[in-house]
Scaffold this motif. Structure first.
Motif, mmCIF file in Angstrom:
data_model
loop_
_atom_site.group_PDB
_atom_site.id
_atom_site.type_symbol
_atom_site.label_atom_id
_atom_site.label_comp_id
_atom_site.label_asym_id
_atom_site.label_seq_id
_atom_site.Cartn_x
_atom_site.Cartn_y
_atom_site.Cartn_z
ATOM 1 N N CYS A 3 0.850 -1.179 0.000
ATOM 2 C CA CYS A 3 0.000 0.000 0.000
ATOM 3 C C CYS A 3 0.889 1.234 0.000
ATOM 4 O O CYS A 3 1.922 1.256 0.660
ATOM 5 C CB CYS A 3 -0.905 0.022 1.233
ATOM 6 N N THR A 19 -3.016 6.873 8.599
ATOM 7 C CA THR A 19 -3.299 5.540 8.069
ATOM 8 C C THR A 19 -3.428 4.562 9.226
ATOM 9 O O THR A 19 -2.975 4.834 10.345
ATOM 10 C CB THR A 19 -2.180 5.061 7.123
ATOM 11 N N THR A 22 -1.757 -1.142 9.463
ATOM 12 C CA THR A 22 -1.297 -1.955 8.327
ATOM 13 C C THR A 22 -1.006 -1.105 7.096
ATOM 14 O O THR A 22 -0.500 -1.613 6.106
ATOM 15 C CB THR A 22 -2.367 -3.005 7.942
ATOM 16 N N ARG A 24 -3.116 -0.076 5.117
ATOM 17 C CA ARG A 24 -4.083 -0.394 4.061
ATOM 18 C C ARG A 24 -5.111 0.733 3.916
ATOM 19 O O ARG A 24 -5.466 1.121 2.810
ATOM 20 C CB ARG A 24 -4.804 -1.710 4.379
ATOM 21 N N TYR A 25 -5.585 1.241 5.060
ATOM 22 C CA TYR A 25 -6.631 2.255 5.048
ATOM 23 C C TYR A 25 -6.048 3.635 5.339
ATOM 24 O O TYR A 25 -5.205 3.790 6.228
ATOM 25 C CB TYR A 25 -7.705 1.945 6.095
ATOM 26 N N ASP A 45 -9.679 2.523 1.025
ATOM 27 C CA ASP A 45 -9.080 1.190 1.109
ATOM 28 C C ASP A 45 -8.176 1.028 -0.110
ATOM 29 O O ASP A 45 -8.651 0.878 -1.235
ATOM 30 C CB ASP A 45 -10.198 0.142 1.118
ATOM 31 N N GLN A 46 -6.857 1.047 0.132
ATOM 32 C CA GLN A 46 -5.909 1.013 -0.977
ATOM 33 C C GLN A 46 -5.829 -0.354 -1.646
ATOM 34 O O GLN A 46 -5.416 -0.455 -2.807
ATOM 35 C CB GLN A 46 -4.516 1.424 -0.482
ATOM 36 N N VAL A 47 -6.213 -1.401 -0.931
ATOM 37 C CA VAL A 47 -6.174 -2.753 -1.514
ATOM 38 C C VAL A 47 -7.328 -2.960 -2.482
ATOM 39 O O VAL A 47 -7.152 -3.418 -3.612
ATOM 40 C CB VAL A 47 -6.183 -3.834 -0.410
ATOM 41 N N GLU A 48 -8.541 -2.604 -2.046
ATOM 42 C CA GLU A 48 -9.719 -2.795 -2.880
ATOM 43 C C GLU A 48 -9.974 -1.607 -3.811
ATOM 44 O O GLU A 48 -10.760 -1.694 -4.748
ATOM 45 C CB GLU A 48 -10.960 -3.032 -2.008
ATOM 46 N N ASN A 92 -12.747 -3.482 9.459
ATOM 47 C CA ASN A 92 -11.585 -3.607 10.338
ATOM 48 C C ASN A 92 -11.753 -2.701 11.550
ATOM 49 O O ASN A 92 -12.531 -1.739 11.515
ATOM 50 C CB ASN A 92 -10.303 -3.224 9.574
#
Length: 298
Positions: A3, A19, A22, A24-25, A45-48, A92
């Motif tokens: 991320c 952030t 993790t 991620r967010y 949400d950088q993953v999705e 989360n």
């Protein structure tokens, strides 16, 4: 999957204020909403690759209020176990010990809450109101038939959310929800006065208090008026509710079918239908007819 935190030197990138652990967010600065307990910010949400709601509660504000902190964590645990298309989903959660904040990431509804959405779009058909109402009932049915049974206790149009582009409605803000188990009985007084069933004040009630609140939500959706807005104090609302006096907004409901449906929701507990029963109510028959017509056209 890596991320990437936006580079402050990139003028086109919107910077994150913070952030999650993790990475991620990410949380942006702009707020989606706030209440007495928490603030809700726009997040990503950088993953999705999707926008999310970053809910943040400053625990320091409740350092001497153990029950409140317990309710906050109960909301998160509840949300974590909820999987239904008409209930806001939790992705989360974590506690930031340094800043003393409880953070949890939930899905975001693009059009905000139903109260503001309805104010913005004043010309809405009865068909649309029925579609929204049916989805709220589907969410309530899920909560009430959950093992153990869950009572929302604070259902109102400000904590029902909508994705306006598809007309999808979701129940959120389970912070006052009660897990009541097999007895289906709860005892504490909580909620928004205008939407609270009379038996809530008597501290002996079941999940049917949510049906009463739902009836008030339908009334607000139809009239664009918060129930009992004619009252200038909680005490006056209490006196009217416990005496069975309907809000003046009921006088604005001209359609006898709608009025009768709301009255069924506001009936005495022993006569008040469950969410499952209301989903089978003739009030929704016209939606079924539309589906049959559509099937015949195809």
């Amino acid at each position: 999957m890596p991320c990437v935190i936006p580079d402050p030197s990139d003028e086109d990138a919107e910077p994150f204020v913070e952030t999650d652990p993790t990475a991620r967010y990410g949380r942006y600065a702009d707020m989606l909403g706030s209440g007495s307990v928490k603030k809700v910010y726009r997040g990503f949400d950088q993953v999705e690759g999707i926008e999310v709601a970053w809910n943040q509660v400053r625990l320091r504000s409740f350092i001497d209020d153990g029950p409140m902190i317990g309710r906050l964590y109960a909301e998160v645990r509840l949300l974590r176990s909820m999987k239904h298309e008409n209930i806001i989903e939790l992705y989360n959660m974590w506690t930031d010990e340094e800043t003393q904040t409880l953070n949890f990431i939930t899905e975001v509804c693009t059009s905000g809450n139903l109260r503001e959405y309805r104010k913005k779009h004043r010309h809405v058909s009865l068909k649309a109101v029925k579609k929204w109402s049916k989805q709220i009932l589907m969410g309530l049915e899920y909560l009430h038939t959950h093992e153990p049974c869950i009572i929302h206790r604070d259902l109102n149009c400000s904590n029902i959310f909508i994705n306006g582009n598809v007309g999808q409605v979701k129940i959120g803000d389970l912070g006052l929800a009660a897990i009541v188990g097999k007895s289906h009985a709860a005892h504490s007084i909580l909620g928004t006065p205008e939407f609270m069933a009379p038996e809530l004040y008597e501290e002996e009630y079941t999940e049917l208090v949510d049906i009463y609140s739902f009836g008030m939500c339908v009334l607000e959706m139809v009239t664009l008026e918060i129930p009992y807005s004619e009252c200038d104090s909680i005490a006056k609302i209490y006196r009217k509710v416990t005496a069975g006096v309907r809000p003046q907004a009921m006088n604005k409901v001209k359609d006898p079918e709608v009025r009768a449906f709301i009255e069924r929701c506001l009936a005495q507990p022993r006569a008040r239908p469950s969410a499952s029963q209301l989903l089978r109510d003739a009030f929704f028959d016209s939606l079924k007819e539309d589906m049959v017509d559509l099937a015949n056209q195809n």
